[in-house]
Design an enzyme around this catalytic site. Structure first.
Site, short mmCIF file in Angstrom:
data_model
loop_
_atom_site.label_atom_id
_atom_site.label_comp_id
_atom_site.label_asym_id
_atom_site.label_seq_id
_atom_site.Cartn_x
_atom_site.Cartn_y
_atom_site.Cartn_z
N ALA A 223 1.06 -1.23 -0.11
CA ALA A 223 -0.02 0.02 0.02
C ALA A 223 0.92 1.14 0.10
O ALA A 223 0.52 2.23 -0.75
CB ALA A 223 -0.90 0.04 1.25
N ASN A 226 2.95 2.72 -3.29
CA ASN A 226 1.99 3.71 -4.06
C ASN A 226 1.48 5.04 -3.17
O ASN A 226 1.20 4.55 -2.11
CB ASN A 226 0.84 2.97 -4.93
CG ASN A 226 -0.24 2.69 -4.04
OD1 ASN A 226 -0.91 3.34 -3.48
ND2 ASN A 226 -0.33 1.06 -3.91
N CYS A 274 4.49 0.19 -13.58
CA CYS A 274 4.60 -1.05 -12.64
C CYS A 274 5.83 -1.40 -12.17
O CYS A 274 6.17 -1.79 -11.09
CB CYS A 274 3.63 -2.26 -13.26
SG CYS A 274 4.38 -2.82 -14.88
N HIS A 331 2.96 -6.75 -16.88
CA HIS A 331 2.80 -6.22 -15.70
C HIS A 331 4.01 -6.81 -14.63
O HIS A 331 4.17 -8.02 -14.86
CB HIS A 331 1.31 -6.59 -15.19
CG HIS A 331 1.18 -5.86 -13.66
ND1 HIS A 331 1.67 -4.55 -13.71
CD2 HIS A 331 0.51 -6.39 -12.79
CE1 HIS A 331 1.16 -4.18 -12.18
NE2 HIS A 331 0.64 -5.48 -11.88
N ASP A 354 1.70 -6.70 -4.76
CA ASP A 354 1.76 -5.88 -5.99
C ASP A 354 1.76 -4.29 -5.36
O ASP A 354 0.54 -4.23 -4.88
CB ASP A 354 0.93 -6.32 -6.93
CG ASP A 354 1.05 -5.50 -8.20
OD1 ASP A 354 1.46 -4.55 -8.16
OD2 ASP A 354 0.50 -6.02 -9.09
N GLU A 444 -0.62 -24.74 -20.10
CA GLU A 444 -1.55 -24.33 -20.60
C GLU A 444 -2.39 -24.83 -21.57
O GLU A 444 -1.79 -25.65 -22.56
CB GLU A 444 -1.14 -22.99 -21.46
CG GLU A 444 -2.18 -21.73 -22.08
CD GLU A 444 -2.68 -21.13 -20.70
OE1 GLU A 444 -4.08 -21.29 -20.64
OE2 GLU A 444 -2.06 -20.32 -20.27
#
EC number: 2.3.2.13
Length: 693
Positions: A223, A226, A274, A331, A354, A444
């Site tokens: 937190a 940013n 990012c 990202h 993140d 995948e």
């Protein structure tokens, strides 16, 4: 007898720091790791008598208390410690006491005050002896951040430079990043990041007590890096317009950012994207002793409505800026390494954190820790922010065609395998790319992978599954397309040169087909933000049965020059329609190469000896480039960063700039350069330099 009092103290900083593996920090403070003993000696004004007793008090935070375990009173004992704090008398020579103090392996990290508590001649008094900093201890098995592998620990805790992967799936690039967690003043700023958090401002006593827990610290840092809710470190900007701050591509590392944040009175530094948030969070995590790494996910989904699908919109002419979902070319986030007693041992290990402000979590822009194992297993019901992170690597991409005339939209295609590709991090001990996709998802396209997806979707029901599945089923109702298309690059992709591509259309049927094609090219920011349309063309193409044709696409430098961002990305789209069939969407993002910037060291680099480095750059354009600035940094190679103004370069002119660095530490160090000018906003270079003693 006179009252007993301490006269001087020897913190034995050098030997303690070596034992605690904090000797790389450039500040000369006593920096320790929890769960480990440290020694110091106190000179007293006289010898200890029968009526004297000596003890110690350690405390952290503004409201220390024993019940919150932010304060401990340690009587001086001769026995060994239990699992809490303890103080032991090692030796007593000529009024000099050597004391050994041990801390618990789950003590809160941060700044501590050490005081002595003396009872003498019936008087009790407490005297402050000094301060120390306590960090997490990844070398200690009892610590929740313990990492057993030596090489990994060296990389993920002690390495102060790294590589961050950027670009796109068909062109993975890399930038160097200076983490610089040991640089002068950085640990101090990282500790003040915690003291500026919302949690600390609301309830400092509880916040400090919870700093014993790496998952709590990691979440708070996600937190705080940013600036969205809390005057955190970095202000994000994806608009393509960075006036009033620095283009995110110009940063070389976290050190300048953290220093600027402190210098400005703790106002968010402008601007980041990012990898800037992730590089900076990595610095803070490593400085505290939480093993961490920077991870890049290509084709990363930003799912805003928790339905595990991202909706992207087109009209018959091309891409639309509509809807809140998006797919980012790449990202970047972090992984921190620690245990998850809240979830169980299966979920220990790497955790996603993140700091990029994408979605609110519990009212704040923060994300994680989300267990990588839980993501792989589809356990989206577990803490923290699992549905969002799971979607980033697994969402289905649904393309919609929007009809302006009757304000309606219809699903055009559903893609279950393009999201979450080439998940990458720097390898341990080398500069090569390590692909960790299989840590996040099963193979995948395998049935097991789809089962995990359905399991996750089921856990998010009821609100998610209906909307998502209905759109997914609608897509399948259309007939098979009668034409296929793809963009092929036919020339070199360089800034300053014409872009040459071809749209290849193939008739998949044995009938004649007439196809109307609307093509556009937009410059974009890497997260898909459309900046400016730079080219368009509409054609009608007749195709014989099973015929394949190539239609050339030419975009001149004059067309894209003004609108290309530092990302160097152009999105080409073709909406192809054969008679009254469903449209076929063809899209390709291309990345143009910058001219090269070369760094070379002109002599053997030695500790504390100045050495010259040379930068070479050739202007490839037929016009001058001006406002040229070279920014250089590298931990252990120069203090702070170097800014050099480079004279205007005539067309095709070659520039050679020499500058001096002064290495302060031996070993392989990373020098980073960013060259910017009016025509090239951010050209990067990095050089590994071996420094000898």
């Amino acid at each position: 007898m006179t009252a007993l009092e301490p006269q001087s103290i020897n913190w034995q900083v050098t030997s303690n720091r070596r034992a605690h593996r904090t000797d790389r920090f450039s500040s000369q403070e006593l920096i320790l790791r929890r769960g480990q003993t440290f020694q110091f000696s106190v000179s007293l004004n006289r010898s200890l008598g029968r009526g004297d007793s000596l003890g110690f008090v350690v405390s952290t935070g503004p409201y220390p208390s024993e019940s919150a375990r932010t304060k401990a009173v340690l009587p001086l004992s001769n026995g060994t410690s239990r699992d809490g704090w303890s103080a032991q008398l090692v030796s007593n020579n000529d009024n000099v006491l050597t004391i050994s103090i041990s801390s618990p392996a789950n003590a809160p990290i941060g700044r501590y005050t050490l005081s002595t508590q003396i009872s003498s001649q019936g008087n009790d008094f407490v005297q402050k002896l000094g301060m120390f900093i306590l960090l997490f201890n990844p070398w200690l098995q009892e610590d929740g951040v313990f990492m057993s592998n030596h090489a990994e620990r060296e990389e993920y805790v002690q390495e102060d430079a790294g590589i961050i992967y950027v670009g796109s799936t068909n062109r993975i690039g890399m930038v160097g990043w200076n983490f610089g967690q040991f640089e002068e003043g950085i640990l101090d700023i990282c500790l003040s990041v915690l003291d500026h958090s919302l949690n600390f401002r609301r309830d400092p006593a509880t916040d400090v007590a919870r700093r014993n827990d790496p998952k709590y610290v990691g979440r708070v840092l996600s937190a705080m890096v940013n600036g969205n809710d809390d005057n955190g470190v970095i202000s994000g900007n994806w608009s393509g317009n960075y006036t009033g701050g620095r283009d995110p591509r110009n940063w070389n590392g976290s050190v300048e950012i953290l220093k600027e944040w402190k210098r400005s009175g703790f106002r968010p530094v402008r601007y980041g994207q990012c990898w800037v948030f992730a590089g900076t969070l990595n610095t803070v995590l490593r400085s505290f002793g939480i093993p961490s790494r920077v991870v890049t996910n290509f084709n990363s989904a930003h799912d805003t409505d928790r339905n595990l699908s991202v909706d992207v919109y087109y009209d018959p002419m091309g891409p639309m800026d509509k809807g809140s979902d998006s797919v980012w070319n790449f990202h970047v986030w972090n992984e921190g390494w620690f245990v998850r007693p809240d979830l169980g041992p299966l979920y220990n290990g790497w955790q996603v954190l993140d700091a990029t402000p994408q979605e609110r979590s519990q009212g704040v822009f923060q994300c994680g820790p989300a267990s990588v194992t839980a993501i792989r297993e589809g356990d989206v019901n577990l803490d923290f922010d699992m549905p969002f992170v799971f979607a980033e690597v697994n969402a289905d991409r649904i393309a919609w065609i929007y009809d302006v005339h009757n304000n309606s939209q219809k699903p055009n295609s559903s893609d279950t395998h393009s999201i979450g590709r080439y998940i990458s991090t720097k390898a341990v001990g080398t500069n090569s790319r390590m692909d960790i996709t299989e840590k996040y998802k099963l193979q995948e396209g395998s049935s097991q992978e789809r089962q995990v997806f359905e399991k996750a979707l089921g856990k998010l029901k009821p609100h998610a599954a209906f909307g998502a599945t209905s759109a997914r089923h609608l897509v399948g109702e259309g007939r098979e397309p009668s034409v296929s298309g793809k963009f092929k690059v036919t020339g070199i992709l360089e800034v300053g040169k014409e872009v040459n591509m071809a749209l290849i259309l193939k008739n998949l049927t044995s009938d004649m087909k007439t196809v109307t094609v609307n093509m556009t090219a937009w410059t974009i920011v890497y997260n898909g933000t459309l900046v400016h349309e730079v080219w368009k063309d509409s054609v009608t193409i007749s195709l014989d049965p099973e015929e394949e044709v190539q239609h050339p696409v030419k975009i001149t430098y004059a067309q894209y020059e003004k609108y290309l961002k530092a990302d160097n990305m152009i999105r080409t789209t073709a909406v192809c329609q054969a008679s009254d069939e469903a449209e076929v969407l063809v899209e390709r993002d291309i990345i143009l190469d910058n001219p090269s910037l070369t760094l070379e060291v002109l002599d053997q680099a030695r500790v504390q000896k100045p050495v010259n480095v040379q930068m070479l750059f050739s202007n490839p354009l037929d016009e001058p480039v001006k406002d040229c600035v070279l920014m250089v940094e590298g931990s252990g190679l120069l203090l702070g960063s170097l800014r050099i103004d480079v004279p205007t370069l005539r067309p095709k002119e070659r520039s050679r700039v020499r500058f001096e660095i002064l290495p302060t530490r031996s070993g392989t160090k990373q020098l980073l350069a960013d060259f910017s000018c009016n025509k090239f906003p951010a050209i990067k270079a990095m050089l590994s330099i071996d420094v000898v003693e």
